[in-house]
Write an enzyme that holds these catalytic residues in place. Structure first.
Site, PDB file in Angstrom:
ATOM      1  N   GLU A 261       0.965  -1.161   0.093  1.00  0.00           N
ATOM      2  CA  GLU A 261       0.074  -0.083  -0.038  1.00  0.00           C
ATOM      3  C   GLU A 261       0.830   1.289   0.066  1.00  0.00           C
ATOM      4  O   GLU A 261       1.616   1.751   0.886  1.00  0.00           O
ATOM      5  CB  GLU A 261      -0.825  -0.131   1.233  1.00  0.00           C
ATOM      6  CG  GLU A 261      -1.924  -1.060   1.325  1.00  0.00           C
ATOM      7  CD  GLU A 261      -3.181  -1.071   0.530  1.00  0.00           C
ATOM      8  OE1 GLU A 261      -3.157   0.073  -0.320  1.00  0.00           O
ATOM      9  OE2 GLU A 261      -3.794  -1.833   0.396  1.00  0.00           O
ATOM     10  N   CYS A 295      -2.310   9.081   2.387  1.00  0.00           N
ATOM     11  CA  CYS A 295      -1.970   8.535   0.934  1.00  0.00           C
ATOM     12  C   CYS A 295      -2.904   8.847  -0.024  1.00  0.00           C
ATOM     13  O   CYS A 295      -3.000   9.209  -1.155  1.00  0.00           O
ATOM     14  CB  CYS A 295      -1.774   7.271   0.848  1.00  0.00           C
ATOM     15  SG  CYS A 295      -3.006   6.341   1.756  1.00  0.00           S
TER      16      CYS A 295
HETATM   17  P1  NAP Z   1       8.122   5.515   4.578  1.00  0.00           P
HETATM   18  O1  NAP Z   1       9.247   6.241   4.850  1.00  0.00           O
HETATM   19  O2  NAP Z   1       8.151   4.690   3.446  1.00  0.00           O
HETATM   20  O3  NAP Z   1       7.976   4.481   5.840  1.00  0.00           O
HETATM   21  C1  NAP Z   1       7.063   3.401   6.202  1.00  0.00           C
HETATM   22  C2  NAP Z   1       7.723   2.397   6.804  1.00  0.00           C
HETATM   23  O4  NAP Z   1       8.452   1.527   5.992  1.00  0.00           O
HETATM   24  C3  NAP Z   1       8.335   2.644   8.261  1.00  0.00           C
HETATM   25  O5  NAP Z   1       8.110   1.715   8.919  1.00  0.00           O
HETATM   26  C4  NAP Z   1       9.612   2.974   7.901  1.00  0.00           C
HETATM   27  O6  NAP Z   1      10.529   2.843   8.869  1.00  0.00           O
HETATM   28  C5  NAP Z   1       9.772   1.689   6.669  1.00  0.00           C
HETATM   29  N1  NAP Z   1      10.790   1.809   5.679  1.00  0.00           N
HETATM   30  C6  NAP Z   1      11.446   3.104   5.174  1.00  0.00           C
HETATM   31  N2  NAP Z   1      12.139   2.632   4.323  1.00  0.00           N
HETATM   32  C7  NAP Z   1      12.416   1.422   4.088  1.00  0.00           C
HETATM   33  C8  NAP Z   1      13.102   0.391   3.435  1.00  0.00           C
HETATM   34  N3  NAP Z   1      13.962   1.009   2.700  1.00  0.00           N
HETATM   35  N4  NAP Z   1      13.070  -1.103   3.720  1.00  0.00           N
HETATM   36  C9  NAP Z   1      11.926  -1.493   4.610  1.00  0.00           C
HETATM   37  N5  NAP Z   1      11.089  -0.590   5.392  1.00  0.00           N
HETATM   38  C10 NAP Z   1      11.301   0.967   5.241  1.00  0.00           C
HETATM   39  O7  NAP Z   1       6.856   6.192   4.558  1.00  0.00           O
HETATM   40  P2  NAP Z   1       6.178   7.365   5.631  1.00  0.00           P
HETATM   41  O8  NAP Z   1       6.831   8.539   5.549  1.00  0.00           O
HETATM   42  O9  NAP Z   1       6.051   6.856   7.102  1.00  0.00           O
HETATM   43  O10 NAP Z   1       4.782   7.239   5.132  1.00  0.00           O
HETATM   44  C11 NAP Z   1       4.270   8.191   3.962  1.00  0.00           C
HETATM   45  C12 NAP Z   1       4.187   7.527   2.830  1.00  0.00           C
HETATM   46  O11 NAP Z   1       3.370   6.164   2.983  1.00  0.00           O
HETATM   47  C13 NAP Z   1       3.676   8.174   1.663  1.00  0.00           C
HETATM   48  O12 NAP Z   1       4.091   7.899   0.406  1.00  0.00           O
HETATM   49  C14 NAP Z   1       2.054   7.753   1.913  1.00  0.00           C
HETATM   50  O13 NAP Z   1       1.292   7.891   0.416  1.00  0.00           O
HETATM   51  C15 NAP Z   1       2.269   6.315   2.019  1.00  0.00           C
HETATM   52  N6  NAP Z   1       0.991   5.702   2.539  1.00  0.00           N
HETATM   53  C16 NAP Z   1       0.287   4.764   1.787  1.00  0.00           C
HETATM   54  C17 NAP Z   1      -0.885   4.240   2.284  1.00  0.00           C
HETATM   55  C18 NAP Z   1      -1.679   3.417   1.366  1.00  0.00           C
HETATM   56  O14 NAP Z   1      -2.585   2.683   1.941  1.00  0.00           O
HETATM   57  N7  NAP Z   1      -1.425   3.309   0.171  1.00  0.00           N
HETATM   58  C19 NAP Z   1      -1.309   4.614   3.509  1.00  0.00           C
HETATM   59  C20 NAP Z   1      -0.625   5.567   4.036  1.00  0.00           C
HETATM   60  C21 NAP Z   1       0.525   6.027   3.769  1.00  0.00           C
HETATM   61  P3  NAP Z   1      11.401   3.950   9.370  1.00  0.00           P
HETATM   62  O15 NAP Z   1      10.214   4.855  10.272  1.00  0.00           O
HETATM   63  O16 NAP Z   1      12.098   3.138  10.535  1.00  0.00           O
HETATM   64  O17 NAP Z   1      12.115   4.757   8.159  1.00  0.00           O
END
Ligand code: NAP
Length: 488
Positions: A261, A295
């Site tokens: 997601e 998102c």
């Molecule tokens: P993020 O930086 O990608 O982090 C999300 C999760 O992934 C966190 O637990 C993060 O851990 C982990 N993570 C980051 N880089 C990683 C990697 N290379 N390998 C494995 N895990 C990794 O995203 P965010 O800033 O928290 O959230 C915003 C994003 O999420 C936006 O793009 C938004 O659109 C998307 N989102 C999508 C949905 C949907 O349902 N489609 C819903 C909500 C949000 P750390 O915090 O330790 O870095």
């Protein structure tokens, strides 16, 4: 650079790979802090300091979770439903406490936090009520004396979750996963460890077996070793496209299913026959959900040229009326961004778009006050090549794009790497429905309304917004063995 460690799982030696921190950072667009401290975005104070789990602790938790699952998988739907209903009661009874925690850790408006907890309770009740029906045996007539499909649990699933809806994102995965008889370990975003531990507490207090759901306090460089662990049977990740790409490649190498997601840049198409005032209101309200950190927020307003000027004026008026302030205050419309580095990233995207020719009619300046605040910002004449056109902006920034015609508007909407949600505004409902059902390229297409997540409806995206679905009867079937039984 990778560090490989040999560890023992059930007496067998298994190599685990730890990603080097530099590799982790090069994979990811944000430069992230390595600490697990929760920092209050209103004033930068430390809410709580958390120590990361050691490798030995991570392995122990996964081991225990798997052991717990071996008993849990044989529980009945009725038993699981009782516990989910208890979790729902606990959520409702502690709504204030958990809303306050979200406010402290990531700046969510407290009133929105309470609504989020209510929604978590709803999804628990929903699967308690419907899970058995969704997963009951399906008989299929063939040449056999009896042939049918059963939906069996897979085991312990790793969930990697974001900070923006720190309870909802977890519960919308967890409620169906537990109802299906799976176990789960959670790697939550590093800035919401308190929320992660609170969810562990809820499950424990509801009476779920020890270790069937556990929080892993780890950073993203350790996700690889968890996915590689043979006791982890599948993965779900909600977050940025970069994080999804990285986790998907590791899951792929290990031939494990993953549901993704990811990000979105939802197009809200406003046709010339739309009710402009109502469309503007819906677009702005959707854009400002969770201070723009959703998102499925409306991110690109694509407007037919005949009503462009009128629409822009309506949007400007509504945005101007929004108040920025303390997330605890009921009158606040927009609280702080979750972290200062994320706020600065939004600002860069806005400045770069202005440099490339966008008009900034409102906002666009970091306020002279303490905290990670960003003002409601209106960018018009947004064109290809600008971040506001091409990228996801995760904050209260409305990007308006002019379209020459209906066809042009639909073309622009679809000309995106993302495909999470989309909406169409028109007074011709039949036409709107046809465009939503057949033409817009997204996982959820709304007509004269905003995109939402609802336990009853499937949720997920296409293209770089990910794959797989959560929620509804479809989401609960993502993490099951769809088994065919054929009896001669
Ligand atoms: P993020 O930086 O990608 O982090 C999300 C999760 O992934 C966190 O637990 C993060 O851990 C982990 N993570 C980051 N880089 C990683 C990697 N290379 N390998 C494995 N895990 C990794 O995203 P965010 O800033 O928290 O959230 C915003 C994003 O999420 C936006 O793009 C938004 O659109 C998307 N989102 C999508 C949905 C949907 O349902 N489609 C819903 C909500 C949000 P750390 O915090 O330790 O870095």
């Amino acid at each position: 650079m990778e560090e490989v460690m040999i560890i023992k799982i059930k007496g067998e030696e298994v190599p685990v790979t730890l990603l080097d921190k530099t590799e982790k950072n090069s994979n990811h667009k944000n430069t992230k802090k390595m600490s697990m401290n929760a920092v209050n975005p209103v004033n930068g104070s430390i809410v709580e300091e958390y120590r990361q789990h050691t490798v030995e602790q991570i392995l122990d938790i996964i081991d225990k979770s798997h052991a717990s699952w071996k008993m849990w998988k044989d529980s009945s739907f009725k038993e699981r439903a009782v516990l989910l209903r208890r979790a729902a009661e606990i959520l409702r009874s502690r709504k204030e406490k958990y809303a306050d925690l979200m406010t402290k850790e990531m700046g969510k408006l407290t009133k929105d936090g309470k609504a989020e907890i209510e929604k978590c309770a709803w999804v628990c009740d929903y699967y308690a009520e419907n899970g058995e029906k969704f997963l009951s045996r399906e008989d299929i007539k063939t040449d056999a004396s009896s042939s049918y499909v059963t939906y069996n649990p897979l085991g312990v699933v790793l969930a990697v979750m974001p900070w923006n809806f720190p309870f909802w994102q977890v519960f919308r995965f967890l409620a169906p996963a537990l109802m299906a008889g799976n176990g789960a370990v959670l790697k939550h975003a590093s800035n919401v460890t308190g929320c992660s531990l609170a969810i562990e507490e809820i499950n424990k207090d509801a009476g779920f077996p020890n270790d069937i759901f556990r929080s892993l306090i780890i950073d993203s460089s350790q996700v690889k070793m968890v996915i590689e662990n043979p006791l982890i049977k599948a993965v779900t990740l909600t977050g940025s496209t970069e994080a999804g790409r990285s986790a998907a490649s590791i899951a792929g190498q290990n031939l494990k299913k993953i549901v993704l997601e990811l990000g979105g840049s939802d197009a809200y198409v406003v046709l010339k026959d739309a009710d402009v005032k109502k469309a503007a209101e819906t677009c702005v309200n959707s854009r400002l959900i969770n201070a723009g950190q959703s998102c499925i927020a409306a991110k690109r307003f694509i407007v037919e040229q005949d009503i462009y000027g009128e629409f822009v004026e309506e949007v400007r008026e509504i945005l101007e009326s929004k108040s920025i302030g303390s997330p605890n205050d009921d009158d606040t419309d927009i609280g702080p961004m979750a972290r200062k580095d994320l706020r600065d990233e939004i600002h860069e995207q806005v400045q770069e778009s202005i440099k490339k020719g966008a008009n900034c009619l409102l906002g666009g300046v970091i306020p002279d006050r303490e905290g990670a605040y960003y003002p409601p910002t209106l960018l018009t004449d947004v064109k290809p090549g600008m971040p506001a056109y091409e990228e996801e902006i995760f904050g209260p920034v409305a990007s308006v794009i002019k379209a020459n015609s209906e066809e042009d508007a639909i073309h622009i909407a679809n000309e995106s790497f993302f495909g999470l949600g989309a909406a169409i505004f028109t007074s011709n409902h039949e036409k709107g429905e046809k465009i939503a059902a057949e033409e817009l390229e997204a996982g959820f297409c709304a007509v004269n309304d905003f995109v939402r997540s609802d336990p009853r409806l499937p949720f997920g995206g296409i293209k770089e917004s990910g794959y797989g679905r959560e929620l509804s009867s479809i989401g609960i079937k993502e993490f099951v063995n769809i088994k065919t039984v054929y009896v001669k």
